[in-house]
Design an enzyme around this catalytic site. Sequence first.
Site, short mmCIF file in Angstrom:
data_model
loop_
_atom_site.label_atom_id
_atom_site.label_comp_id
_atom_site.label_asym_id
_atom_site.label_seq_id
_atom_site.Cartn_x
_atom_site.Cartn_y
_atom_site.Cartn_z
N GLU A 223 1.76 -3.68 11.44
CA GLU A 223 1.16 -2.36 11.23
C GLU A 223 1.86 -1.35 12.12
OE1 GLU A 223 -1.20 -1.68 9.06
OE2 GLU A 223 -2.46 -3.46 8.76
N GLU B 288 1.57 3.94 2.78
CA GLU B 288 2.11 3.53 4.08
C GLU B 288 3.64 3.65 4.04
OE1 GLU B 288 0.08 -0.24 4.48
OE2 GLU B 288 -1.85 0.77 4.28
N HIS C 274 0.86 -1.18 0.00
CA HIS C 274 0.00 0.00 0.00
C HIS C 274 0.90 1.24 0.00
CE1 HIS C 274 -3.09 -2.84 1.97
NE2 HIS C 274 -3.29 -2.76 0.67
N HIS D 82 3.14 -2.89 6.91
CA HIS D 82 2.05 -1.97 6.57
C HIS D 82 1.99 -0.80 7.54
CE1 HIS D 82 -0.22 -4.33 3.48
NE2 HIS D 82 0.60 -5.26 3.96
ZN LIG Z 1 -1.55 -1.67 4.30
#
Ligand SMILES: [Zn+2]
Length: 394
Positions: free
Chosen positions: A350, A184, A181, A274
């Site tokens: 994350e 990010e 992504h 992420h």
């Molecule tokens: Zn992500």
Amino acid sequence: MSGKTSVSGAIPCGSIDVVDASDAADIQLRLRRDNSQDPQAIGYYYFRVSGVRGRACTFRLINAGTEAQARLAGRDGYEDEWTNTGPHVSYDRRHWFRIPGKLEGGAYVFRHEPEHDVCYYSKWAPYPPDRELDLIARCQLSPRVRIATIGRSAAGTDLDVVTIGEPAPKKKVCWILARQHPSETMGGYFIEGLLERMVDESDPIARLLLQHAVLHVVPNMNPDGSRLGLTRTNAVGANLNREWMSPSLQRSPEVVHVRSQMEGTGVDFCLDVHGDEELRCVFLGGPLEIPSRSTFLAELFNAFEHSWAAASPEYELGHPYPGGAPAEADLRMAWNWIGERFKCLSVLLEQPFKDTSWWQDPIQGWSPERAVRLGASLPQAILGVLPRLRPGPQ
Ligand SMILES: [Zn+2]
């Protein structure tokens, strides 16, 4: 000379649409949507403002409130991504500090009186493509490192894998992926911290890890999305982290190429890096809902969590993946697909866009500097579980 106030997203990795910038006290901007119907495929912004020294500016992202309605499944009751955070701001594009921002009647609003003529604002500090190329170029000077271009992205950009250590049959095979992504960007800084530690020949943790493991690192799974300033997708509108079950060369060549390399090397450990817009902590997801879930994998994941918490206080135990465990893992996601295919410890990381609640930095929040150090703590976290990872490729 005194220039006019100018607002522009036309910079590398930039993203904003200018609605009306004629009055510095009421600059109206619109977030750009990726080429996708995914409700989450919007939210990133990065732009340059000039002619603003000493001017009291008010910025309004007029469609942020509508975007905040599109909540993630299982996130009811969590605060939205615009609350308790402010943009990263920089004059020199190296040091990024925060200013406050908040939702006001459907718009995300921040006010700032810049000290210099030109100022940059971003949801989170960008990780520039040149910095990534510099990092890879620097790493290859290490005798421990090989760089392989394994294919091209949807828009024709080289996809690089950085391999650290000599592959050998008894060594554990670790894969680290970042930036599926593109918004990010903290993933770029994380990889920088990881790679710089792994090429440091005076570092005993890196040395010990490389005696028993080889690392394959993909610094950027989605270089096109990064360059284009997209939020979630690649150049042709694919969310790469929903492509792992059946990727295609037309829609998701990035996944096709990395998957194919993994089939060649096998995988004993994988971390997919992420960023999370809503939570105020670093958190992990483990291979706990995949069809091949087992007590062995659950215990291994638990041991990895403790190992990382010991390696860095930035990873705090007690923040499970939000929304509770689904009955079945979504195997379109990298971390689940890899865990299922290779029956290995495959983990989702994350990092927060906001800040951590355990240690709040009022100047920078979660910052590039902290992301670099979190990346540098990964080798020790892996080392703590290395003897328990499945030996050798399947
Ligand atoms: Zn992500």
